[in-house]
Design a protein around this motif. Structure first.
Motif, PDB file in Angstrom:
ATOM      1  N   SER A 137       0.857  -1.194   0.000  1.00  0.00           N
ATOM      2  CA  SER A 137       0.000   0.000   0.000  1.00  0.00           C
ATOM      3  C   SER A 137       0.886   1.233   0.000  1.00  0.00           C
ATOM      4  O   SER A 137       1.507   1.562   1.012  1.00  0.00           O
ATOM      5  N   CYS A 138       0.952   1.929  -1.130  1.00  0.00           N
ATOM      6  CA  CYS A 138       1.918   3.008  -1.305  1.00  0.00           C
ATOM      7  C   CYS A 138       1.252   4.302  -1.740  1.00  0.00           C
ATOM      8  O   CYS A 138       0.344   4.306  -2.576  1.00  0.00           O
ATOM      9  N   PHE A 139       1.735   5.399  -1.167  1.00  0.00           N
ATOM     10  CA  PHE A 139       1.388   6.735  -1.641  1.00  0.00           C
ATOM     11  C   PHE A 139       2.690   7.402  -2.070  1.00  0.00           C
ATOM     12  O   PHE A 139       3.599   7.587  -1.259  1.00  0.00           O
ATOM     13  N   SER A 140       2.804   7.738  -3.351  1.00  0.00           N
ATOM     14  CA  SER A 140       4.057   8.221  -3.918  1.00  0.00           C
ATOM     15  C   SER A 140       3.998   9.719  -4.190  1.00  0.00           C
ATOM     16  O   SER A 140       3.047  10.222  -4.793  1.00  0.00           O
ATOM     17  N   LEU A 141       5.031  10.426  -3.720  1.00  0.00           N
ATOM     18  CA  LEU A 141       5.142  11.864  -3.915  1.00  0.00           C
ATOM     19  C   LEU A 141       6.349  12.172  -4.794  1.00  0.00           C
ATOM     20  O   LEU A 141       7.475  11.799  -4.453  1.00  0.00           O
ATOM     21  N   PRO A 142       6.163  12.835  -5.921  1.00  0.00           N
ATOM     22  CA  PRO A 142       7.310  13.214  -6.750  1.00  0.00           C
ATOM     23  C   PRO A 142       8.113  14.326  -6.065  1.00  0.00           C
ATOM     24  O   PRO A 142       7.551  15.191  -5.387  1.00  0.00           O
ATOM     25  N   LEU A 143       9.429  14.289  -6.244  1.00  0.00           N
ATOM     26  CA  LEU A 143      10.316  15.275  -5.632  1.00  0.00           C
ATOM     27  C   LEU A 143      11.043  16.063  -6.715  1.00  0.00           C
ATOM     28  O   LEU A 143      11.440  15.498  -7.740  1.00  0.00           O
ATOM     29  N   GLU A 144      11.250  17.330  -6.473  1.00  0.00           N
ATOM     30  CA  GLU A 144      11.962  18.181  -7.411  1.00  0.00           C
ATOM     31  C   GLU A 144      13.416  18.386  -7.001  1.00  0.00           C
ATOM     32  O   GLU A 144      14.071  19.309  -7.477  1.00  0.00           O
ATOM     33  N   PHE A 145      13.899  17.536  -6.132  1.00  0.00           N
ATOM     34  CA  PHE A 145      15.272  17.629  -5.638  1.00  0.00           C
ATOM     35  C   PHE A 145      15.796  16.220  -5.375  1.00  0.00           C
ATOM     36  O   PHE A 145      15.021  15.262  -5.309  1.00  0.00           O
ATOM     37  N   ILE A 146      17.115  16.093  -5.210  1.00  0.00           N
ATOM     38  CA  ILE A 146      17.719  14.812  -4.846  1.00  0.00           C
ATOM     39  C   ILE A 146      17.537  14.604  -3.346  1.00  0.00           C
ATOM     40  O   ILE A 146      17.941  15.455  -2.549  1.00  0.00           O
ATOM     41  N   PRO A 147      16.922  13.496  -2.919  1.00  0.00           N
ATOM     42  CA  PRO A 147      16.705  13.274  -1.487  1.00  0.00           C
ATOM     43  C   PRO A 147      17.965  12.797  -0.782  1.00  0.00           C
ATOM     44  O   PRO A 147      18.817  12.120  -1.374  1.00  0.00           O
ATOM     45  N   VAL A 160       5.652  13.951  11.838  1.00  0.00           N
ATOM     46  CA  VAL A 160       5.867  14.438  10.478  1.00  0.00           C
ATOM     47  C   VAL A 160       7.197  13.910   9.955  1.00  0.00           C
ATOM     48  O   VAL A 160       8.111  13.589  10.718  1.00  0.00           O
ATOM     49  N   TRP A 161       7.298  13.809   8.617  1.00  0.00           N
ATOM     50  CA  TRP A 161       8.543  13.406   7.971  1.00  0.00           C
ATOM     51  C   TRP A 161       9.430  14.634   7.769  1.00  0.00           C
ATOM     52  O   TRP A 161       8.946  15.718   7.448  1.00  0.00           O
ATOM     53  N   LEU A 162      10.732  14.433   7.944  1.00  0.00           N
ATOM     54  CA  LEU A 162      11.732  15.449   7.620  1.00  0.00           C
ATOM     55  C   LEU A 162      12.657  14.868   6.555  1.00  0.00           C
ATOM     56  O   LEU A 162      13.220  13.790   6.747  1.00  0.00           O
ATOM     57  N   LEU A 163      12.805  15.574   5.432  1.00  0.00           N
ATOM     58  CA  LEU A 163      13.604  15.069   4.320  1.00  0.00           C
ATOM     59  C   LEU A 163      14.577  16.143   3.851  1.00  0.00           C
ATOM     60  O   LEU A 163      14.167  17.210   3.375  1.00  0.00           O
ATOM     61  N   GLY A 164      15.872  15.863   3.993  1.00  0.00           N
ATOM     62  CA  GLY A 164      16.889  16.772   3.491  1.00  0.00           C
ATOM     63  C   GLY A 164      17.014  16.648   1.982  1.00  0.00           C
ATOM     64  O   GLY A 164      16.887  15.553   1.424  1.00  0.00           O
ATOM     65  N   GLY A 165      17.250  17.790   1.298  1.00  0.00           N
ATOM     66  CA  GLY A 165      17.289  17.769  -0.157  1.00  0.00           C
ATOM     67  C   GLY A 165      18.483  18.516  -0.724  1.00  0.00           C
ATOM     68  O   GLY A 165      19.136  19.320  -0.051  1.00  0.00           O
ATOM     69  N   SER A 166      18.747  18.246  -2.006  1.00  0.00           N
ATOM     70  CA  SER A 166      19.845  18.908  -2.703  1.00  0.00           C
ATOM     71  C   SER A 166      19.570  20.387  -2.931  1.00  0.00           C
ATOM     72  O   SER A 166      20.472  21.135  -3.316  1.00  0.00           O
ATOM     73  N   ASP A 167      18.335  20.831  -2.703  1.00  0.00           N
ATOM     74  CA  ASP A 167      17.992  22.251  -2.835  1.00  0.00           C
ATOM     75  C   ASP A 167      18.306  23.027  -1.557  1.00  0.00           C
ATOM     76  O   ASP A 167      17.849  24.152  -1.389  1.00  0.00           O
TER      77      ASP A 167
END
Length: 427
Positions: A137-147, A160-167
């Motif tokens: 069971s997956c919910f997929s979110l597109p990202l505009e940066f490298i995770p 909440v989720w915290l995700l560091g990005g290349s931006d």
């Protein structure tokens, strides 16, 4: 003191992961922790250890189990960058697993995605939790940066989720329970410490709540350390400290030397303990790729003005990870530093000549491969935590010697009985 840790089991992996591809889950009302390890070739494994009774003198034997989880929406050619997991429920098993991936051109739709897996049906139908169902069971979110690093924190009873990005940002993703979906939210008053961009990629973020303050420590690729302190419910109280290093910071870890107090068993009535008059000081350990690991003492009082280096922490290639663990069962946390030079370094806090806190190397252990992660969890379900070391070749589980455990257990039981007798005498 290294002889107090024995090899319980070693799990072999055909492919390696990275410092972001390890997560743990512990089911409600269970002492057993499962280790979730992802590899770069899009494989995810659940590693478990269980205790089975037998006719041996010790009465039990460790039984290892390895299960490959078939997560959907991870196509052929994709690479797993990071993984994390948490339990949404306080009274049951409602786990959520997040996986960040990068799709190559071979998959037909190159890009970056955050896949969030949860088993809504098991919660609604009150079915037993199964990892296989959750992985479908997956919910997929597109990202505009490298995770980069994927982690989580609790804010106002919401995880909440915290995700560091290349931006150069730390992105926040929150659940919309009405729509059964996740979406990115602005930091705003929720997490104002992440409102501004960092000067480079945030490689590692750690967050803890100390009393009525939330403290966050972020290490950047350019070598900048950013530490914030915020009084809960007061966004305007945000304080920020900075410290520059000469190279990337691979890990940050907020900790106290004194572990949380243990609960007295209900079978031993005892007089109520007085509430603590003050919280133990909060420290910060920072691993530096081009120099020694550094510890900052009592952040809330001193900021980043009081610090010390961990001796010999830069002599085994770069430090990749740090873990806080009461390995000796002494009631005092040790710092366990893993290095790319295949060494495990364990430090303890001692009093220096000037009366201040210092750290000394207590013991070290050589490993067959570079260390990517270290966890202090109970994988066997016996109530005693193991030191779990993730390397580029597999997972090594180190267990305390039974003689030491027996000695500590008898000593603590003796003190509890004495405490009970003193309480009866007072009554």
């Amino acid at each position: 003191m290294s002889e107090n840790l024995l090899d319980a089991h070693t799990f072999s992996l055909d492919w390696q992961g990275n410092i972001y591809t390890v997560a743990t889950i512990t089911q409600h009302m269970s002492h057993t922790t499962k280790l979730i390890v992802a590899t770069l070739n899009r494989k995810v494994f659940c590693l478990e250890l269980s205790m089975s009774h037998c006719a041996r003198p010790c009465g039990c034997v460790v039984v290892p189990q390895t299960q490959e989880l078939q997560f959907t929406y991870i196509p052929s050619g994709a690479e797993i960058i990071s993984i994390d997991a948490f339990n949404r429920s306080k009274v049951g098993d409602d786990f959520v697993i997040g996986v960040t991936i990068i799709k190559s051109a071979e998959s037909g739709s190159p890009g970056q995605y955050l896949n969030i897996y949860s088993d809504w049906d098991s919660v609604i139908d009150c079915r037993q939790f199964e990892l296989e169902n959750l992985a479908q069971s997956c919910f997929s979110l597109p990202l505009e940066f490298i995770p980069y690093q994927l982690t989580h924190c609790e804010v106002e009873e919401l995880t909440v989720w915290l995700l560091g990005g290349s931006d150069r940002k730390v992105h926040i993703y929150s659940e919309d329970k009405a729509k059964h979906m996740y979406q990115e939210v602005e930091p705003g008053e929720l997490l104002p410490e992440f409102s501004n961009s960092f000067p480079s990629v945030p490689l590692w973020t750690d967050t803890v709540v100390q009393g009525d303050h939330r403290v966050t420590a972020t290490g950047c690729e350019c070598g900048l350390l950013v530490v914030t302190s915020l009084k809960l419910g007061s966004p305007d109280s945000l304080q920020t400290w900075y410290r520059e290093f000469d190279g990337p910071l691979t890990c940050t870890k907020l900790f106290s030397v004194t572990p949380p107090s243990l609960m007295v068993p209900s079978c031993l009535p005892h007089p109520p303990s007085p509430p603590p008059t003050s919280l133990p000081p909060l420290h910060l350990c920072v691993t530096h790729s081009l120099g020694p690991t550094q510890v900052f003492h009592d952040l809330l009082s001193n900021g980043l003005t009081s610090s010390t280096h961990l001796p010999q922490s830069s002599t085994h290639d770069m430090a990749t990870t740090v873990c806080v663990a009461d390995i000796g069962l002494t009631g005092q946390h040790r710092l366990v530093v893993g290095t790319y030079g295949q060494e495990l370094l364990v430090y303890r806090q001692v009093e220096g000549e000037d009366g201040g806190a210092e750290w000394e190397l207590e013991w070290s252990r050589s490993l067959p491969a570079p260390v990517l992660g270290v966890r202090w969890v109970d994988m066997t379900g016996d109530g005693l935590r193991e030191l779990v070391v993730v390397t580029s070749r597999g997972v090594q589980v180190l267990q305390s010697q039974l003689d030491l455990v027996k000695e500590v257990t008898l000593d603590r039981l003796k003190k509890l009985v004495e405490l009970k007798k003193s309480g009866e005498a007072v009554c």
